[in-house]
Design a protein around this motif. Structure first.
Motif, PDB file in Angstrom:
ATOM      1  N   ILE A 155      39.210  29.901  32.256  1.00 22.16           N
ATOM      2  CA  ILE A 155      39.108  30.216  33.688  1.00 22.16           C
ATOM      3  C   ILE A 155      39.773  31.552  33.992  1.00 22.16           C
ATOM      4  CG2 ILE A 155      39.896  29.528  35.995  1.00 22.16           C
ATOM      5  CD1 ILE A 155      39.428  26.576  35.019  1.00 22.16           C
ATOM      6  N   ILE A 156      40.983  31.751  33.496  1.00 23.32           N
ATOM      7  CA  ILE A 156      41.699  33.002  33.788  1.00 23.32           C
ATOM      8  C   ILE A 156      40.996  34.186  33.127  1.00 23.32           C
ATOM      9  CG2 ILE A 156      43.893  34.236  33.552  1.00 23.32           C
ATOM     10  CD1 ILE A 156      43.728  31.932  35.730  1.00 23.32           C
ATOM     11  N   GLU A 157      40.488  34.004  31.896  1.00 19.79           N
ATOM     12  CA  GLU A 157      39.728  35.076  31.258  1.00 19.79           C
ATOM     13  C   GLU A 157      38.526  35.472  32.108  1.00 19.79           C
ATOM     14  OE1 GLU A 157      38.811  33.697  27.311  1.00 19.79           O
ATOM     15  OE2 GLU A 157      40.819  34.187  26.570  1.00 19.79           O
ATOM     16  N   LYS A 158      37.826  34.476  32.654  1.00 18.53           N
ATOM     17  CA  LYS A 158      36.671  34.756  33.509  1.00 18.53           C
ATOM     18  C   LYS A 158      37.094  35.523  34.761  1.00 18.53           C
ATOM     19  CE  LYS A 158      32.524  34.555  35.204  1.00 18.53           C
ATOM     20  NZ  LYS A 158      31.500  35.434  34.677  1.00 18.53           N
ATOM     21  N   LEU A 159      38.123  35.046  35.446  1.00 19.89           N
ATOM     22  CA  LEU A 159      38.556  35.685  36.686  1.00 19.89           C
ATOM     23  C   LEU A 159      39.052  37.110  36.454  1.00 19.89           C
ATOM     24  CD1 LEU A 159      40.376  32.704  38.459  1.00 19.89           C
ATOM     25  CD2 LEU A 159      38.044  33.551  38.846  1.00 19.89           C
ATOM     26  N   VAL A 160      39.800  37.324  35.373  1.00 21.21           N
ATOM     27  CA  VAL A 160      40.343  38.651  35.079  1.00 21.21           C
ATOM     28  C   VAL A 160      39.229  39.611  34.660  1.00 21.21           C
ATOM     29  CG1 VAL A 160      41.871  39.916  33.497  1.00 21.21           C
ATOM     30  CG2 VAL A 160      42.661  37.818  34.582  1.00 21.21           C
ATOM     31  N   SER A 161      38.152  39.084  34.056  1.00 20.08           N
ATOM     32  CA  SER A 161      37.062  39.945  33.572  1.00 20.08           C
ATOM     33  C   SER A 161      36.088  40.365  34.663  1.00 20.08           C
ATOM     34  CB  SER A 161      36.283  39.230  32.466  1.00 20.08           C
ATOM     35  OG  SER A 161      35.467  38.202  33.008  1.00 20.08           O
ATOM     36  N   LEU A 162      36.242  39.870  35.877  1.00 19.43           N
ATOM     37  CA  LEU A 162      35.316  40.229  36.949  1.00 19.43           C
ATOM     38  C   LEU A 162      35.364  41.740  37.184  1.00 19.43           C
ATOM     39  CD1 LEU A 162      35.976  37.236  39.358  1.00 19.43           C
ATOM     40  CD2 LEU A 162      33.999  37.583  37.850  1.00 19.43           C
ATOM     41  N   PRO A 163      34.196  42.362  37.427  1.00 14.75           N
ATOM     42  CA  PRO A 163      34.091  43.827  37.399  1.00 14.75           C
ATOM     43  C   PRO A 163      34.521  44.537  38.678  1.00 14.75           C
ATOM     44  CG  PRO A 163      31.947  42.885  37.824  1.00 14.75           C
ATOM     45  CD  PRO A 163      32.898  41.726  37.609  1.00 14.75           C
ATOM     46  N   PHE A 164      35.731  44.293  39.103  1.00 12.37           N
ATOM     47  CA  PHE A 164      36.273  45.023  40.243  1.00 12.37           C
ATOM     48  C   PHE A 164      37.771  45.126  40.072  1.00 12.37           C
ATOM     49  CE2 PHE A 164      35.459  40.607  41.506  1.00 12.37           C
ATOM     50  CZ  PHE A 164      36.752  40.158  41.736  1.00 12.37           C
ATOM     51  N   GLN A 165      38.350  46.131  40.709  1.00 14.72           N
ATOM     52  CA  GLN A 165      39.793  46.348  40.626  1.00 14.72           C
ATOM     53  C   GLN A 165      40.507  45.800  41.849  1.00 14.72           C
ATOM     54  OE1 GLN A 165      41.183  47.581  37.799  1.00 14.72           O
ATOM     55  NE2 GLN A 165      39.064  47.409  37.107  1.00 14.72           N
ATOM     56  N   LYS A 166      39.902  46.001  43.012  1.00 17.39           N
ATOM     57  CA  LYS A 166      40.535  45.638  44.276  1.00 17.39           C
ATOM     58  C   LYS A 166      39.618  44.669  45.016  1.00 17.39           C
ATOM     59  CE  LYS A 166      41.911  47.814  48.607  1.00 17.39           C
ATOM     60  NZ  LYS A 166      41.839  49.031  49.394  1.00 17.39           N
ATOM     61  N   ILE A 167      40.195  43.622  45.583  1.00 15.08           N
ATOM     62  CA  ILE A 167      39.406  42.654  46.341  1.00 15.08           C
ATOM     63  C   ILE A 167      40.242  42.106  47.489  1.00 15.08           C
ATOM     64  CG2 ILE A 167      40.051  40.722  44.847  1.00 15.08           C
ATOM     65  CD1 ILE A 167      37.112  39.677  45.382  1.00 15.08           C
ATOM     66  N   THR A 168      39.567  41.810  48.580  1.00 20.77           N
ATOM     67  CA  THR A 168      40.203  41.157  49.715  1.00 20.77           C
ATOM     68  C   THR A 168      39.292  40.030  50.181  1.00 20.77           C
ATOM     69  OG1 THR A 168      41.209  43.249  50.410  1.00 20.77           O
ATOM     70  CG2 THR A 168      41.116  41.482  52.052  1.00 20.77           C
ATOM     71  N   HIS A 169      39.846  38.814  50.229  1.00 21.58           N
ATOM     72  CA  HIS A 169      39.122  37.657  50.752  1.00 21.58           C
ATOM     73  C   HIS A 169      39.433  37.503  52.235  1.00 21.58           C
ATOM     74  CE1 HIS A 169      39.141  36.560  46.463  1.00 21.58           C
ATOM     75  NE2 HIS A 169      38.130  35.763  46.744  1.00 21.58           N
ATOM     76  N   GLU A 170      38.404  37.340  53.027  1.00 19.72           N
ATOM     77  CA  GLU A 170      38.566  37.035  54.451  1.00 19.72           C
ATOM     78  C   GLU A 170      37.930  35.671  54.689  1.00 19.72           C
ATOM     79  OE1 GLU A 170      36.733  40.274  56.536  1.00 19.72           O
ATOM     80  OE2 GLU A 170      38.279  41.701  55.907  1.00 19.72           O
ATOM     81  N   VAL A 171      38.737  34.674  54.984  1.00 26.94           N
ATOM     82  CA  VAL A 171      38.242  33.309  55.185  1.00 26.94           C
ATOM     83  C   VAL A 171      37.666  33.196  56.602  1.00 26.94           C
ATOM     84  CG1 VAL A 171      38.899  30.880  55.342  1.00 26.94           C
ATOM     85  CG2 VAL A 171      39.852  32.325  53.528  1.00 26.94           C
ATOM     86  N   THR A 172      36.437  32.678  56.680  1.00 22.90           N
ATOM     87  CA  THR A 172      35.780  32.448  57.960  1.00 22.90           C
ATOM     88  C   THR A 172      35.939  30.997  58.389  1.00 22.90           C
ATOM     89  OG1 THR A 172      34.154  34.146  57.422  1.00 22.90           O
ATOM     90  CG2 THR A 172      33.604  32.650  59.228  1.00 22.90           C
ATOM     91  N   THR A 173      35.653  30.065  57.468  1.00 19.02           N
ATOM     92  CA  THR A 173      35.809  28.643  57.765  1.00 19.02           C
ATOM     93  C   THR A 173      36.510  27.949  56.610  1.00 19.02           C
ATOM     94  OG1 THR A 173      33.718  27.910  56.766  1.00 19.02           O
ATOM     95  CG2 THR A 173      33.644  28.611  59.081  1.00 19.02           C
ATOM     96  N   LEU A 174      37.209  26.888  56.947  1.00 17.37           N
ATOM     97  CA  LEU A 174      37.869  26.036  55.956  1.00 17.37           C
ATOM     98  C   LEU A 174      37.711  24.595  56.429  1.00 17.37           C
ATOM     99  CD1 LEU A 174      41.379  26.518  54.413  1.00 17.37           C
ATOM    100  CD2 LEU A 174      40.592  24.305  55.191  1.00 17.37           C
TER     101      LEU A 174
END
Length: 123
Positions: free
Chosen positions: A49-68
């Motif tokens: 799981i961590i290998e997959k998440l770390v390998s994602l092709p971006f350096q910077k990301i911001t999550h904005e939650v709309t609904t939970l």
């Protein structure tokens, strides 16, 4: 009734702030039987799981939650959490919509992610 909602809100805030800062630090939230399905590609276990998440092709990301939304998911205290929101990736100005579902299970006085399903929403 509010306990599972409060736990879900705290979890989501922690998960996305950690993901946005340094994805490898999410390892403590998963266990060996945990499974991530990211855009229809399944991965099992903390290392995978961590290998997959770390390998994602971006350096910077911001999550904005709309609904939970959250529900109790079993008699042992599990919580099902569904999130919709928007992602800002690297220098992209147009956010991408996503949905993510977590199955949290209790362990050692806390919770871990047993199931994690992530999908971008196109269109």
């Amino acid at each position: 009734m509010a306990d599972f909602i409060e736990i879900a809100q705290q979890f989501i805030q922690f998960y996305y702030s950690t993901f946005d800062a340094d994805r490898k630090n999410l390892a403590a939230l998963y266990r060996e039987p945990s499974m991530l399905t990211f855009e229809s590609a399944p991965v099992r276990g903390v290392t995978g799981i961590i290998e997959k998440l770390v390998s994602l092709p971006f350096q910077k990301i911001t999550h904005e939650v709309t609904t939970l939304d959250a529900q109790p998911s079993n008699e042992t205290g599990g919580i099902l959490v569904m999130v919709t929101g928007a992602l800002l990736v690297d220098e992209e100005q147009r956010p991408m919509k996503y949905t993510q579902v977590f199955q949290l299970l209790p362990a050692d006085g806390s919770y871990f992610v047993f199931n994690d399903v992530f999908k971008l929403i196109y269109g």
